[in-house]
Design a protein around this motif. Structure first.
Motif, short mmCIF file in Angstrom:
data_model
loop_
_atom_site.label_atom_id
_atom_site.label_comp_id
_atom_site.label_asym_id
_atom_site.label_seq_id
_atom_site.Cartn_x
_atom_site.Cartn_y
_atom_site.Cartn_z
N PHE A 57 48.79 66.08 -32.87
CA PHE A 57 48.71 67.54 -33.06
C PHE A 57 47.28 68.06 -32.92
CE2 PHE A 57 52.44 67.37 -36.37
CZ PHE A 57 53.28 66.90 -35.38
N ASP A 94 54.13 67.53 -41.46
CA ASP A 94 54.58 67.19 -40.10
C ASP A 94 53.46 66.38 -39.47
OD1 ASP A 94 55.86 67.11 -37.65
OD2 ASP A 94 56.25 69.26 -37.59
N ASP A 105 57.01 61.77 -33.61
CA ASP A 105 56.95 63.06 -34.31
C ASP A 105 57.91 62.99 -35.49
OD1 ASP A 105 56.58 65.75 -34.93
OD2 ASP A 105 57.57 66.51 -33.11
N SER A 106 57.39 63.23 -36.69
CA SER A 106 58.24 63.13 -37.87
C SER A 106 57.70 64.04 -38.96
CB SER A 106 58.26 61.68 -38.37
OG SER A 106 59.16 61.52 -39.46
N GLU A 201 64.78 68.24 -36.21
CA GLU A 201 63.91 68.67 -37.31
C GLU A 201 64.38 69.95 -37.99
OE1 GLU A 201 59.99 70.09 -36.19
OE2 GLU A 201 60.41 69.64 -34.10
N GLU A 232 62.13 65.60 -40.34
CA GLU A 232 62.21 65.34 -38.89
C GLU A 232 62.12 63.85 -38.61
OE1 GLU A 232 58.78 66.71 -36.65
OE2 GLU A 232 59.93 66.74 -34.77
MG MG Z 1 57.00 67.40 -36.01
#
Ligand code: MG
Ligand code: MG
Length: 248
Positions: A57, A94, A105-106, A201, A232
């Motif tokens: 990110f 996130d 991505d979680s 998510e 997510e």
């Molecule tokens: Mg995410």
């Protein structure tokens, strides 16, 4: 176009997913009253870099953090900073990591100390709604089977699902086609196939589903000020069903 991933690519994504999941675990272990969101961000960044990965990110469209840290009525995209967490807050974190060109991505929502029963119910329902969505990720199911299952669980618990932000395909880019809404009618949308990898998510609000953006250009909050939770995972669809990649 939905890009299907080979088994080799899915194994590379599993490594990105493992790093992402472990970073979230380290963050979760540090969540407590008195910690700032900036400290949590530093923990995540150091861990991700220690694994030979990069924060996904940081710098994405100019985002200034490794984590999105969204507190209480903040839904997503909160910026880590000076804010100090207080007993009873809930914190949605996130996290994304990229390694060898593949993304994980979680997200999950953590309680800060002891939280209200209402906050705990919201977190529990959001996590359950994600699990319900994942259970539909099988070959020959349809894309909206996922969102319909998420919505059913969230709404049955008395909550609402955010409409403006959705899940997504993921792979060599963090956001690929298709979009994966957390609502809709079962039986609609493209047919799911082995090799599809999706980030599912749900963002679930205790009140109405409407959201608005803050003046910082990033943070999204519930329009009515109610609490929001976010869970997510990045999941591959295989011949044998869903394969969650963002676990250790
Ligand atoms: Mg995410
Ligand atoms: Mg995502």
């Amino acid at each position: 176009m939905i890009l299907l991933k080979s088994p080799v690519e899915i194994e590379m994504m599993r490594e990105a997913g493992r790093v992402t999941a472990a970073a979230l675990r380290h963050v979760g272990e540090a969540v407590r009253p008195g910690v700032s969101t900036r400290e949590l961000d530093r923990i995540a960044e150091e861990y991700i870099r220690s694994q030979g990965a990069k924060p996904a990110f940081l710098g994405y469209h100019g985002f200034p953090g490794t984590l999105c840290t969204s507190v209480n009525e903040q839904v997503v995209h909160g910026i880590p900073g000076k804010r100090v967490l207080k007993e009873g807050d809930i914190l949605s974190v996130d996290c994304g990591a990229v390694i060898d060109g593949y993304f994980g991505d979680s997200a999950r929502t953590f309680p800060v100390g002891t939280v209200s029963q209402a906050a705990q119910s919201l977190m529990d329902a959001t996590r359950s709604s994600l699990e319900a969505g994942i259970s539909k990720m099988r070959a020959n199911m349809r894309l909206y089977d996922i969102g319909a299952a998420v919505q059913q669980v969230a709404e049955a618990a008395g909550f609402s699902v955010v409409r403006e932000y959705v899940g997504h395909g993921i792979g060599r880019d963090m956001h690929e086609e298709p979009q994966v809404p957390n609502f809709g009618q079962a039986g609609r949308g493209v047919q799911l196939k082995p090799g599809m990898v999706l980030a599912v998510e749900p963002m679930v609000n205790a009140g109405g589903y409407e959201v608005r953006g803050l003046d910082d250009g990033w943070t999204v909050v519930t329009a009515d000020g109610s609490l929001s939770a976010h869970f997510e995972h990045t999941i591959a669809i295989t011949e044998d069903g869903p394969d969650i990649l963002t676990i250790e």
